[in-house]
Design a protein around this motif. Sequence first.
Motif, PDB file in Angstrom:
ATOM      1  N   LYS A 102       0.817  -1.217   0.000  1.00 35.91           N
ATOM      2  CA  LYS A 102       0.000   0.000   0.000  1.00 35.91           C
ATOM      3  C   LYS A 102       0.860   1.281   0.000  1.00 35.91           C
ATOM      4  CE  LYS A 102      -4.043   1.919   1.537  1.00 35.91           C
ATOM      5  NZ  LYS A 102      -5.222   1.826   0.813  1.00 35.91           N
ATOM      6  N   GLU A 154       9.407   5.007   2.228  1.00 36.41           N
ATOM      7  CA  GLU A 154       9.864   6.351   1.868  1.00 36.41           C
ATOM      8  C   GLU A 154      11.228   6.603   2.485  1.00 36.41           C
ATOM      9  OE1 GLU A 154       6.919   9.160   3.038  1.00 36.41           O
ATOM     10  OE2 GLU A 154       5.398   8.329   1.694  1.00 36.41           O
ATOM     11  N   LEU A 173      13.906   9.266  -2.100  1.00 34.00           N
ATOM     12  CA  LEU A 173      13.541   8.063  -2.851  1.00 34.00           C
ATOM     13  C   LEU A 173      12.300   7.405  -2.263  1.00 34.00           C
ATOM     14  CD1 LEU A 173      16.926   6.256  -3.569  1.00 34.00           C
ATOM     15  CD2 LEU A 173      15.457   7.421  -5.202  1.00 34.00           C
ATOM     16  N   PHE A 174      11.536   6.842  -3.162  1.00 28.98           N
ATOM     17  CA  PHE A 174      10.373   6.055  -2.746  1.00 28.98           C
ATOM     18  C   PHE A 174      10.536   4.657  -3.326  1.00 28.98           C
ATOM     19  CE2 PHE A 174       6.275   4.227  -3.957  1.00 28.98           C
ATOM     20  CZ  PHE A 174       5.640   4.187  -2.731  1.00 28.98           C
ATOM     21  N   ILE A 175      10.552   3.657  -2.446  1.00 31.39           N
ATOM     22  CA  ILE A 175      10.644   2.272  -2.930  1.00 31.39           C
ATOM     23  C   ILE A 175       9.243   1.663  -2.869  1.00 31.39           C
ATOM     24  CG2 ILE A 175      11.726   0.018  -2.604  1.00 31.39           C
ATOM     25  CD1 ILE A 175      13.981   1.488  -1.111  1.00 31.39           C
ATOM     26  N   GLY A 176       8.678   1.445  -4.031  1.00 32.72           N
ATOM     27  CA  GLY A 176       7.355   0.833  -4.105  1.00 32.72           C
ATOM     28  C   GLY A 176       7.480  -0.671  -4.268  1.00 32.72           C
ATOM     29  N   PHE A 177       6.489  -1.395  -3.821  1.00 31.65           N
ATOM     30  CA  PHE A 177       6.519  -2.857  -3.910  1.00 31.65           C
ATOM     31  C   PHE A 177       5.408  -3.354  -4.821  1.00 31.65           C
ATOM     32  CE2 PHE A 177       9.579  -4.508  -0.804  1.00 31.65           C
ATOM     33  CZ  PHE A 177       9.994  -3.303  -0.242  1.00 31.65           C
ATOM     34  N   THR A 178       5.760  -4.255  -5.716  1.00 29.03           N
ATOM     35  CA  THR A 178       4.738  -4.917  -6.519  1.00 29.03           C
ATOM     36  C   THR A 178       4.080  -5.977  -5.620  1.00 29.03           C
ATOM     37  OG1 THR A 178       6.305  -6.590  -7.224  1.00 29.03           O
ATOM     38  CG2 THR A 178       6.086  -4.648  -8.627  1.00 29.03           C
ATOM     39  N   SER A 217       4.117  -9.196  -5.959  1.00 30.52           N
ATOM     40  CA  SER A 217       5.051 -10.294  -5.674  1.00 30.52           C
ATOM     41  C   SER A 217       6.134  -9.838  -4.696  1.00 30.52           C
ATOM     42  CB  SER A 217       5.672 -10.822  -6.972  1.00 30.52           C
ATOM     43  OG  SER A 217       6.277  -9.759  -7.658  1.00 30.52           O
ATOM     44  N   GLY A 218       6.552  -8.576  -4.829  1.00 31.22           N
ATOM     45  CA  GLY A 218       7.565  -8.050  -3.914  1.00 31.22           C
ATOM     46  C   GLY A 218       7.059  -7.991  -2.490  1.00 31.22           C
ATOM     47  N   LEU A 276       6.730 -11.460  -1.101  1.00 34.61           N
ATOM     48  CA  LEU A 276       8.067 -11.970  -0.788  1.00 34.61           C
ATOM     49  C   LEU A 276       8.568 -11.388   0.531  1.00 34.61           C
ATOM     50  CD1 LEU A 276      10.015 -13.829  -2.379  1.00 34.61           C
ATOM     51  CD2 LEU A 276      11.235 -11.767  -3.041  1.00 34.61           C
ATOM     52  N   ALA A 322      10.195  -7.175  -7.910  1.00 34.21           N
ATOM     53  CA  ALA A 322       9.555  -7.006  -6.599  1.00 34.21           C
ATOM     54  C   ALA A 322       9.391  -5.547  -6.219  1.00 34.21           C
ATOM     55  CB  ALA A 322      10.377  -7.726  -5.528  1.00 34.21           C
ATOM     56  N   TYR A 353      10.010  -1.140  -7.224  1.00 34.58           N
ATOM     57  CA  TYR A 353      10.291  -0.086  -8.198  1.00 34.58           C
ATOM     58  C   TYR A 353      10.667   1.165  -7.410  1.00 34.58           C
ATOM     59  CZ  TYR A 353       5.415   0.967  -7.071  1.00 34.58           C
ATOM     60  OH  TYR A 353       4.244   1.219  -6.401  1.00 34.58           O
ATOM     61  N   LYS A 355      11.148   5.343  -7.233  1.00 35.13           N
ATOM     62  CA  LYS A 355      10.765   6.633  -7.815  1.00 35.13           C
ATOM     63  C   LYS A 355      11.316   7.746  -6.953  1.00 35.13           C
ATOM     64  CE  LYS A 355       6.327   5.444  -9.955  1.00 35.13           C
ATOM     65  NZ  LYS A 355       4.878   5.613  -9.841  1.00 35.13           N
ATOM     66  N   LEU A 407      10.841  10.586  -4.445  1.00 34.92           N
ATOM     67  CA  LEU A 407       9.820  10.732  -3.402  1.00 34.92           C
ATOM     68  C   LEU A 407       8.902  11.925  -3.665  1.00 34.92           C
ATOM     69  CD1 LEU A 407       8.732   9.664  -0.734  1.00 34.92           C
ATOM     70  CD2 LEU A 407      10.380  11.076   0.452  1.00 34.92           C
TER      71      LEU A 407
END
Lengths: 324, 207
Positions: A85, A89, A95-100, A102-103, A106, B22, B24, B26, B28
């Motif tokens: 969801k 951050e 940077l923003f690390i988003g998760f799919t 499957s990610g 996992l 898994a 991506y 971007k 912030l």
Amino acid sequence: MSAQPIYLKVAKYQSLIALFILCLALSFLSDKFLTASNTWNVLRQISVNICISVGMTFVVLTAGIDLSVGSVLALSGAITAGLLKSGIELPGSNLFIGFTISGAILAGMVTGSLLGCFNGWIITKFKVPPFVATLGMLTIARGLTMLWTKGYPISGLGNHFAYIGSGWLLGIPVLVWIACITVVTAVFISNKTIFGRYIFAIGGNENASRLSGININKVKLMVYSIAGLLAAVGGIMVASRLDSAQPNAGMGYELDSIAAVVIGGTSLSGGRGSIPGTVLGAVIIGVLNNGLVLLDVSPFWQQVVKGLVILLAVIVDKANSKVE
Amino acid sequence: MLKKVIKYSLGIIVICFVAYNAVYIKKLNEVKVTENKLFDAKAYAHNYLYKKLPVALNNTIQIDKLLAHIRTNAANAFKTYSHGQNIGDVGYFLVGGQGQIVNIDDNDVLVKSDNGLVIKLAIQYIFGNAVRDAPGLISMNEFNNTMDMNNISGEINKIIKNEIVPPFIVKAKKGDKVAYKGCIELNQSALKLQNIEVIPVFLKIEN
């Protein structure tokens, strides 16, 4: 070769006989019990317990116990939901690390495995009894879940994620597929691999196993990691089914899974039991729960009945052991 | 040795593949711009009560008619007039009525209609989800989490207590004729049709 006494032959199939009698009785007492929709409903409900109970079976086979599975389930589900969801951050590096999906799944599974591994490490390294070590983890994981979720449910996880919990594949609910894959893999591990043999050996006689060169600590570490991993799978299933991760998810699940293991004929003193037996135990618990709801039995009485069934299963198991 | 190299290389490739699929990454600030700001339940509740709800108030059912319908066919009345977020037995109804004030105390205003029906207009303890759910204008799917949705009810109830009830209470006295519109909560499996409490959203003295 001497013929097996009839009592032992019956005892071998006692769980199956109990399930048959239970289904027969419920089909007479409720016209809704033997319907397709109710059957799928029961199967979906027990899928989560089957996954957790399979992990618990491995633990109990080594003469251990894992009381933390319910809390690990909640934390893993919450981690999956939270990452899916909101991602992570990193304001310092913009940077923003988003998760799919499957990610996130996992990450949830890794969380469960690590918590299980930690349980195993505490048990093997410091010789803490499994009951105490996993009791500690029960509280730790629940607290971490509350911290991660801030005490609120994380919902609105999207249709694709919700498909795991509510979707169908080839006419069978996805949750049931997951439970089936888990069971088949577990049966293969327990019956066809050296690791499986080691689990039974350690539960049967730990000292003899050590003397015969089995790395007990390594096997136990792996067993508790598997239990954690499968609790995490259960957490992801629950989060997906509800389309939200609840901070109080999985409360009491450890008891349901221990009940399934015991009813399935796995000895709490280790070394004896089977995955199919546990599956049968989980089905009995599930059918019993469903039947009591259909018969409009008060939830308070439901707990009493479940407790009595577990006691009965242990007593019968003890009696069988004596006869054998 | 070669076997080990192949094994580890394959392992690294699998891990890289899984990791690539898994996550991506971007910037912030870009995410923040597109992301919804923090949900403002107060603003939502204000907009709901003063802009959306007045339109729905044209479709209220008279409370005496509703109760008569429930007495003859509760299931049909619930199906026709109630809304709610769950599939349980509780239903929320948007109702209207008129009557004479027969009593005012700290908690309620008792209103008796011409046909003898007595209802309580809540003025002190305004809780629950009746006003949020009765008109059926808000769907759970609009919100990212249940907390946001629960906060709306809290804010709606606060506005009713602080902005809708006070102007009425300062003028209202025993014997006044009053027209009201509001929301009620009924449980189909435990129906209680006497002394029904209405959470008011519209109040008018008609002397």
